[in-house]
Design an enzyme around this catalytic site. Structure first.
Site, PDB file in Angstrom:
ATOM      1  N   GLU A 127      28.451  35.436  33.090  1.00 23.17           N
ATOM      2  CA  GLU A 127      28.723  34.776  31.804  1.00 23.17           C
ATOM      3  C   GLU A 127      28.445  33.271  31.907  1.00 23.17           C
ATOM      4  O   GLU A 127      27.926  32.664  30.975  1.00 23.17           O
ATOM      5  CB  GLU A 127      30.172  35.046  31.387  1.00 23.17           C
ATOM      6  CG  GLU A 127      30.375  36.509  30.975  1.00 23.17           C
ATOM      7  CD  GLU A 127      31.842  36.915  30.890  1.00 23.17           C
ATOM      8  OE1 GLU A 127      32.603  36.579  31.821  1.00 23.17           O
ATOM      9  OE2 GLU A 127      32.212  37.571  29.912  1.00 23.17           O
ATOM     10  N   ALA A 147      35.765  36.143  37.318  1.00 17.81           N
ATOM     11  CA  ALA A 147      37.073  35.533  37.095  1.00 17.81           C
ATOM     12  C   ALA A 147      37.976  35.931  38.260  1.00 17.81           C
ATOM     13  O   ALA A 147      37.737  36.948  38.923  1.00 17.81           O
ATOM     14  CB  ALA A 147      37.645  36.030  35.777  1.00 17.81           C
ATOM     15  N   GLU A 192      33.421  44.388  34.646  1.00 21.26           N
ATOM     16  CA  GLU A 192      34.813  44.374  34.163  1.00 21.26           C
ATOM     17  C   GLU A 192      35.379  45.767  33.919  1.00 21.26           C
ATOM     18  O   GLU A 192      36.562  46.021  34.165  1.00 21.26           O
ATOM     19  CB  GLU A 192      34.922  43.547  32.871  1.00 21.26           C
ATOM     20  CG  GLU A 192      34.793  42.046  33.073  1.00 21.26           C
ATOM     21  CD  GLU A 192      33.359  41.535  33.051  1.00 21.26           C
ATOM     22  OE1 GLU A 192      32.412  42.355  33.120  1.00 21.26           O
ATOM     23  OE2 GLU A 192      33.184  40.310  32.964  1.00 21.26           O
ATOM     24  N   GLY A 228      32.498  36.740  35.182  1.00 21.71           N
ATOM     25  CA  GLY A 228      32.462  35.348  34.728  1.00 21.71           C
ATOM     26  C   GLY A 228      31.279  34.568  35.301  1.00 21.71           C
ATOM     27  O   GLY A 228      30.834  33.578  34.710  1.00 21.71           O
TER      28      GLY A 228
HETATM   29  N1  COA Z   1      38.569  37.210  42.293  1.00 20.75           N
HETATM   30  C1  COA Z   1      39.363  36.910  43.335  1.00 20.75           C
HETATM   31  N2  COA Z   1      38.979  37.034  44.617  1.00 20.75           N
HETATM   32  C2  COA Z   1      37.735  37.473  44.841  1.00 20.75           C
HETATM   33  C3  COA Z   1      36.847  37.794  43.810  1.00 20.75           C
HETATM   34  C4  COA Z   1      37.301  37.646  42.473  1.00 20.75           C
HETATM   35  N3  COA Z   1      36.516  37.898  41.417  1.00 20.75           N
HETATM   36  N4  COA Z   1      35.676  38.219  44.346  1.00 20.75           N
HETATM   37  C5  COA Z   1      35.826  38.138  45.682  1.00 20.75           C
HETATM   38  N5  COA Z   1      37.070  37.700  45.982  1.00 20.75           N
HETATM   39  C6  COA Z   1      37.631  37.478  47.316  1.00 20.75           C
HETATM   40  C7  COA Z   1      37.963  38.778  48.026  1.00 20.75           C
HETATM   41  O1  COA Z   1      39.225  39.259  47.628  1.00 20.75           O
HETATM   42  C8  COA Z   1      37.910  38.359  49.471  1.00 20.75           C
HETATM   43  O2  COA Z   1      39.126  37.684  49.762  1.00 20.75           O
HETATM   44  P1  COA Z   1      39.845  37.974  51.213  1.00 20.75           P
HETATM   45  O3  COA Z   1      38.868  37.456  52.226  1.00 20.75           O
HETATM   46  O4  COA Z   1      41.105  37.174  51.136  1.00 20.75           O
HETATM   47  O5  COA Z   1      40.044  39.447  51.288  1.00 20.75           O
HETATM   48  C9  COA Z   1      36.819  37.296  49.489  1.00 20.75           C
HETATM   49  O6  COA Z   1      36.652  36.873  48.134  1.00 20.75           O
HETATM   50  C10 COA Z   1      35.488  37.844  49.974  1.00 20.75           C
HETATM   51  O7  COA Z   1      35.172  38.985  49.191  1.00 20.75           O
HETATM   52  P2  COA Z   1      34.797  40.415  49.817  1.00 20.75           P
HETATM   53  O8  COA Z   1      35.088  41.450  48.781  1.00 20.75           O
HETATM   54  O9  COA Z   1      35.449  40.583  51.143  1.00 20.75           O
HETATM   55  O10 COA Z   1      33.236  40.243  50.026  1.00 20.75           O
HETATM   56  P3  COA Z   1      32.142  41.389  50.034  1.00 20.75           P
HETATM   57  O11 COA Z   1      30.896  40.756  50.514  1.00 20.75           O
HETATM   58  O12 COA Z   1      32.638  42.590  50.756  1.00 20.75           O
HETATM   59  O13 COA Z   1      31.964  41.819  48.481  1.00 20.75           O
HETATM   60  C11 COA Z   1      31.723  41.421  46.120  1.00 20.75           C
HETATM   61  C12 COA Z   1      31.481  40.890  47.562  1.00 20.75           C
HETATM   62  C13 COA Z   1      31.317  40.309  45.133  1.00 20.75           C
HETATM   63  C14 COA Z   1      30.887  42.670  45.862  1.00 20.75           C
HETATM   64  C15 COA Z   1      33.225  41.748  45.959  1.00 20.75           C
HETATM   65  O14 COA Z   1      33.989  40.648  46.400  1.00 20.75           O
HETATM   66  C16 COA Z   1      33.636  42.045  44.547  1.00 20.75           C
HETATM   67  O15 COA Z   1      33.392  43.124  44.051  1.00 20.75           O
HETATM   68  N6  COA Z   1      34.279  41.057  43.874  1.00 20.75           N
HETATM   69  C17 COA Z   1      34.787  41.250  42.519  1.00 20.75           C
HETATM   70  C18 COA Z   1      33.641  41.216  41.535  1.00 20.75           C
HETATM   71  C19 COA Z   1      34.169  41.441  40.134  1.00 20.75           C
HETATM   72  O16 COA Z   1      34.655  42.500  39.786  1.00 20.75           O
HETATM   73  N7  COA Z   1      34.043  40.405  39.274  1.00 20.75           N
HETATM   74  C20 COA Z   1      34.437  40.472  37.911  1.00 20.75           C
HETATM   75  C21 COA Z   1      35.828  40.023  37.733  1.00 20.75           C
HETATM   76  S1  COA Z   1      36.279  40.124  36.013  1.00 20.75           S
END
Ligand code: COA
Length: 270
Positions: free
Chosen positions: A126, A78, A146, A123
């Site tokens: 999910e 999400a 989460e 999400g």
């Molecule tokens: N919501 C909003 N933005 C998100 C996102 C999310 N769930 N997941 C990634 N992004 C965005 C990042 O903020 C980043 O934006 P930016 O370029 O403006 O900084 C962009 O997507 C790329 O992500 P980044 O974190 O730089 O990539 P990465 O390869 O280093 O890491 C993940 C990838 C998936 C491990 C990491 O993005 C992450 O942990 N995301 C959240 C996962 C999460 O907790 N999901 C559950 C949400 S309830």
């Protein structure tokens, strides 16, 4: 993922989704927010429900494939930026919107296949679990992180993961927030198959083609049996099966399917 060379028809205009009839009756729905790894905001959730409705209302639809734009992420969860501003009541409404969208997808008449081409976190995991099957690329990662954000899953993760993996493993993943790689997801029954990313769409289409040869009415009934049956005791599940088995004998597809077998030809279902 390798896309077919011919540009297919765009079926509907969405802000965050691409919906394409990639072959007759086979739809490909792409969540298209690659800059944020296809994170699910309110618009995506609303549009997912609309797209499910649209495809389900097409009597020629046979299979829906769902994937994420780019080669890094299916859906990275999400949208945390949007969630960071929500009040408790808005948070509940956000969860209800996601639940409704995923339930709508789950209850589609046709099979829905997730092509998980990278991160399927929160999400995203999910969403994959709301699909009928999951085909994963080798770089796929599944998890419910989460708790690391101070929240619980909100789009059905605690319920579907527990039903799919059993209580102990679901609990471990939900409270540790650790992600599974594609092979572990395969071994635990979350993914049906793992493919090289370049083969994922082709394998999804091959499975969709195979499904399309069968009776859509019988498929629809079978989906109901599996989905409703998992929440019933065995006795009531078997009653439901004999009822639908009997009902299938009233369909033109039953007549055609059996006649074709007797005449040693391929069936032509309505
Ligand atoms: N919501 C909003 N933005 C998100 C996102 C999310 N769930 N997941 C990634 N992004 C965005 C990042 O903020 C980043 O934006 P930016 O370029 O403006 O900084 C962009 O997507 C790329 O992500 P980044 O974190 O730089 O990539 P990465 O390869 O280093 O890491 C993940 C990838 C998936 C491990 C990491 O993005 C992450 O942990 N995301 C959240 C996962 C999460 O907790 N999901 C559950 C949400 S309830």
């Amino acid at each position: 993922m390798n896309m077919p060379e011919q540009i297919p028809t765009i079926q509907a205009c969405f802000e965050t989704l691409l919906l394409t009839e990639i072959q007759p009756g086979i739809y490909l729905l792409t969540i298209n927010r690659p800059k944020v790894l296809n994170a699910l905001n309110t618009t995506v959730l609303s549009e997912l429900a609309e797209a499910a409705e649209l495809v389900d209302n097409d009597s020629n639809a046979r299979v829906l494939l769902i994937t994420g734009a780019g080669d890094k992420s299916f859906v990275a969860g999400a949208d945390i930026t949007e969630m960071s501003t929500l009040t408790p009541l808005e948070g509940k409404a956000f969860a209800e919107r996601g639940m409704a969208a995923f339930r709508r997808l789950e209850q589609m008449k046709i099979p829905v296949i997730a092509l998980v081409n990278g991160y399927a976190l929160g999400g995203g995991c999910e969403l994959a679990m709301s699909c009928d099957f999951v085909l994963a690329s080798e770089n796929a990662r599944f998890g419910q992180p989460e708790v690391s954000l101070g929240i619980t899953p909100g789009f059905g993760g605690s319920q579907r993961l527990t039903r799919l993996l059993g209580r102990a493993m679901a609990m471990e993943l939900l409270v540790s927030g650790r992600a599974m790689n594609a092979q572990e997801a395969l071994q635990r029954g979350l993914a049906n198959h793992v493919y090289a990313q370049s083969d994922l769409l082709g394998e999804g289409l091959a499975l969709a083609d195979r499904i399309s040869l069968n009776s859509t009415t019988a498929i629809q009934m079978t989906k109901q049996l599996v989905q409703r049956g998992q929440d019933l005791d065995l006795e009531n599940g078997c009653v439901m099966e004999s009822d639908l088995f009997g009902l299938s004998f009233a369909t033109p597809d039953r007549a055609e399917g059996m006649q074709a077998f007797i005449e040693n030809r391929k069936p032509s279902f309505v």
